[in-house]
Design a protein around this motif. Structure first.
Motif, PDB file in Angstrom:
ATOM      1  N   SER A 251       0.853  -1.188   0.000  1.00  0.00           N
ATOM      2  CA  SER A 251       0.000   0.000   0.000  1.00  0.00           C
ATOM      3  C   SER A 251       0.888   1.237   0.000  1.00  0.00           C
ATOM      4  N   ILE A 252       0.417   2.297  -0.628  1.00  0.00           N
ATOM      5  CA  ILE A 252       1.216   3.516  -0.712  1.00  0.00           C
ATOM      6  C   ILE A 252       1.391   4.140   0.670  1.00  0.00           C
ATOM      7  N   LYS A 253       0.339   4.078   1.476  1.00  0.00           N
ATOM      8  CA  LYS A 253       0.365   4.715   2.792  1.00  0.00           C
ATOM      9  C   LYS A 253       0.391   3.666   3.900  1.00  0.00           C
ATOM     10  N   TYR A 254       0.630   4.162   5.120  1.00  0.00           N
ATOM     11  CA  TYR A 254       0.618   3.335   6.315  1.00  0.00           C
ATOM     12  C   TYR A 254      -0.721   3.510   7.040  1.00  0.00           C
ATOM     13  N   GLY A 255      -1.073   2.525   7.869  1.00  0.00           N
ATOM     14  CA  GLY A 255      -2.212   2.717   8.756  1.00  0.00           C
ATOM     15  C   GLY A 255      -3.256   1.630   8.696  1.00  0.00           C
ATOM     16  N   ASP A 256      -4.152   1.677   9.687  1.00  0.00           N
ATOM     17  CA  ASP A 256      -5.219   0.683   9.796  1.00  0.00           C
ATOM     18  C   ASP A 256      -6.156   0.696   8.597  1.00  0.00           C
ATOM     19  N   ASP A 257      -6.303   1.843   7.945  1.00  0.00           N
ATOM     20  CA  ASP A 257      -7.235   1.954   6.824  1.00  0.00           C
ATOM     21  C   ASP A 257      -6.631   1.477   5.501  1.00  0.00           C
ATOM     22  N   GLU A 258      -5.340   1.168   5.507  1.00  0.00           N
ATOM     23  CA  GLU A 258      -4.666   0.750   4.283  1.00  0.00           C
ATOM     24  C   GLU A 258      -4.607  -0.779   4.200  1.00  0.00           C
ATOM     25  N   PHE A 259      -4.664  -1.287   2.977  1.00  0.00           N
ATOM     26  CA  PHE A 259      -4.569  -2.734   2.793  1.00  0.00           C
ATOM     27  C   PHE A 259      -4.162  -3.043   1.360  1.00  0.00           C
ATOM     28  N   VAL A 260      -3.729  -4.284   1.159  1.00  0.00           N
ATOM     29  CA  VAL A 260      -3.471  -4.812  -0.182  1.00  0.00           C
ATOM     30  C   VAL A 260      -4.210  -6.136  -0.291  1.00  0.00           C
ATOM     31  N   ARG A 261      -4.945  -6.277  -1.379  1.00  0.00           N
ATOM     32  CA  ARG A 261      -5.674  -7.518  -1.631  1.00  0.00           C
ATOM     33  C   ARG A 261      -5.257  -8.055  -2.996  1.00  0.00           C
ATOM     34  N   VAL A 262      -4.865  -9.318  -3.018  1.00  0.00           N
ATOM     35  CA  VAL A 262      -4.447  -9.968  -4.257  1.00  0.00           C
ATOM     36  C   VAL A 262      -5.364 -11.159  -4.509  1.00  0.00           C
ATOM     37  N   LYS A 263      -5.896 -11.220  -5.720  1.00  0.00           N
ATOM     38  CA  LYS A 263      -6.774 -12.326  -6.118  1.00  0.00           C
ATOM     39  C   LYS A 263      -6.319 -12.825  -7.486  1.00  0.00           C
ATOM     40  N   VAL A 264      -5.874 -14.074  -7.535  1.00  0.00           N
ATOM     41  CA  VAL A 264      -5.391 -14.660  -8.786  1.00  0.00           C
ATOM     42  C   VAL A 264      -6.547 -15.395  -9.458  1.00  0.00           C
ATOM     43  N   ALA A 265      -6.983 -14.873 -10.600  1.00  0.00           N
ATOM     44  CA  ALA A 265      -8.081 -15.500 -11.334  1.00  0.00           C
ATOM     45  C   ALA A 265      -7.583 -16.642 -12.212  1.00  0.00           C
ATOM     46  N   ASP A 266      -6.353 -16.511 -12.742  1.00  0.00           N
ATOM     47  CA  ASP A 266      -5.788 -17.551 -13.614  1.00  0.00           C
ATOM     48  C   ASP A 266      -4.278 -17.499 -13.472  1.00  0.00           C
ATOM     49  N   ASP A 267      -3.686 -18.609 -12.992  1.00  0.00           N
ATOM     50  CA  ASP A 267      -2.232 -18.615 -12.806  1.00  0.00           C
ATOM     51  C   ASP A 267      -1.482 -18.933 -14.091  1.00  0.00           C
ATOM     52  N   GLY A 268      -2.208 -19.223 -15.177  1.00  0.00           N
ATOM     53  CA  GLY A 268      -1.578 -19.465 -16.472  1.00  0.00           C
ATOM     54  C   GLY A 268      -0.627 -20.644 -16.477  1.00  0.00           C
ATOM     55  N   GLN A 269      -0.846 -21.598 -15.557  1.00  0.00           N
ATOM     56  CA  GLN A 269       0.038 -22.771 -15.460  1.00  0.00           C
ATOM     57  C   GLN A 269       1.498 -22.337 -15.316  1.00  0.00           C
ATOM     58  N   ILE A 270       1.702 -21.364 -14.428  1.00  0.00           N
ATOM     59  CA  ILE A 270       3.037 -20.808 -14.250  1.00  0.00           C
ATOM     60  C   ILE A 270       4.008 -21.866 -13.747  1.00  0.00           C
ATOM     61  N   ALA A 271       5.226 -21.805 -14.265  1.00  0.00           N
ATOM     62  CA  ALA A 271       6.265 -22.750 -13.860  1.00  0.00           C
ATOM     63  C   ALA A 271       7.351 -22.006 -13.101  1.00  0.00           C
ATOM     64  N   GLY A 272       8.075 -22.727 -12.265  1.00  0.00           N
ATOM     65  CA  GLY A 272       9.168 -22.119 -11.521  1.00  0.00           C
ATOM     66  C   GLY A 272       9.170 -22.566 -10.082  1.00  0.00           C
TER      67      GLY A 272
END
Length: 389
Positions: A251-272
């Motif tokens: 998140s750009i800022k700090y604090g209780d009101d800040e968050f980051v949410r990540v949702k992967v809809a398709d991993d594309g059969q990623i390798a590694g």
């Protein structure tokens, strides 16, 4: 024949007459002055009490007059600030209108700029002309003077402080809880994403301002993915940098009101090796907690995984502060200040360090008002009025 100096009855009558005359004179004096006690002989203890009350009454009347005078000063300053606020609103409207490039001619934009310049000059004039009995109020005359400002401070404001004559006041900040950003580390196993044939990697990034779904083909460099995320940081509140074999998303800022949410809809059969989502270290916002790996196909990641930020915890001069992100403030009768700690500085910015900070020293200044009958520091109010020019 009896003489008067041996006439007992006459002497008694004379004494009674004298007493009556004294009592009559006392009554007449009290009637004429309206006071029961006119001299110490009337009531010594009562005279002391009445003089104390008279002194307190005089001091209280002066304090009331001081409060009325202080109200006049504040009202004049407030009137000037309201005028300036109205002018700033006009500037905001002109800036917004001028941003409409396609709908304005060059002449119209130049006219708007001239109007903005004129408004700014008017604000300067107001700051230098708003005064009370010749004392200017908005040009910094009543601002607090400070020294020994710590490098850990990004900004600070002194709104009020009681300082003895010729004295100073040290302001200390004790950080008891680190400020945090929301964030994750997305590991892709290399400097670019390696997907299955014809596949794309689709994921959604969300923050306190909004969300965006992004899609990338195999072979896309991590730096390009970071650039795409940063393109929308003003509408998501999330930024990213390429780091090693993955992306550091915060998140750009700090604090209780800040968050980051990540949702992967398709991993594309990623390798590694070691691909997936990792939490960040609580002690180092740029370090990865390797014990928290979740694959891109894990149910929480598919449904959306969230990491929240945290407000700083602090005390200022021993008083528990109200906090928001990296900012802390107190508002007491002896000290009212706001501080903002530095939120940058590599892996360990000042906002997440625990410990004491010798923030700054108030050496004087402010508008000093005596609002209590007793002339001491407890009966004074000292407020700061900064320079608005």
């Amino acid at each position: 024949m009896s003489r008067i100096n041996t006439n007992v009855q006459s002497l008694i009558a004379q004494r009674v007459l004298s007493q009556n005359n004294r009592q009559l004179n006392t009554s007449l004096e009290r009637l004429s002055t309206g006071l029961r006690i006119n001299r110490g002989a009337d009531d010594p203890a009562g005279l002391i009490a009445s003089e104390n009350l008279r002194s307190e009454k005089s001091a209280t009347s002066a304090a009331i007059a001081n409060a009325e005078r202080a109200e006049q000063v504040v009202n004049i300053a407030e009137g000037g600030l309201q005028e300036i606020a109205g002018l700033l609103n006009e500037v905001q409207g002109l800036v917004t209108a001028t941003a409409n490039d396609a709908g304005l001619s060059i002449e119209e934009r130049q006219a708007n700029q001239l109007q903005i310049d004129s408004i700014l000059q008017t604000i300067d004039r107001l700051a230098n002309s708003t005064s009370f009995q010749g004392t200017k109020l908005l040009n910094g005359t009543f601002d607090f003077r400070t020294s020994s400002i710590a490098s850990e401070l990004a900004d600070f404001q002194v709104n009020g402080a009681k300082i003895g004559a010729g004295g100073s006041l040290d302001v200390d900040v004790l950080v008891t809880q680190s400020a945090q950003q929301g964030g994750f580390y997305l590991s892709f196993g290399g400097s670019q994403i390696d997907l299955g044939s014809g596949s794309t990697f689709v994921f959604e990034v969300a923050g306190s301002l909004g969300s965006r779904e992004l899609s990338f083909a195999s072979g896309t460099a991590l730096s390009a993915i970071a650039d795409s995320i940063n393109t929308f940081k003003d509408v998501t509140g999330v930024s990213a940098i390429a780091s090693g074999t993955g992306l550091l998303i915060k998140s750009i800022k700090y604090g209780d009101d800040e968050f980051v949410r990540v949702k992967v809809a398709d991993d594309g059969q990623i390798a590694g090796a070691n691909v997936g989502v990792y939490n960040l270290s609580a002690l180092n916002a740029n370090a990865v907690d390797t014990s928290t790996q979740q694959s891109f196909t894990a149910t929480p990641v598919r449904n959306g995984i969230t990491d929240k930020g945290q407000d700083i915890g602090a005390t200022i001069n021993g008083v528990v502060a109200v906090t928001d992100g990296t900012k802390a403030s107190i508002n007491t009768d002896f000290l009212a200040v706001e501080v903002d700690l530095v939120a940058s500085g590599g892996s360990n910015p000042d906002a997440i360090k625990l410990g004491k900070i010798d923030a700054f020293t108030i050496t004087g200044g402010g508008a000093d008002f005596q609002l209590a009958p007793q002339v001491d520091i407890a009966g004074k109010v000292n407020i700061g009025i900064g320079n608005v020019a």
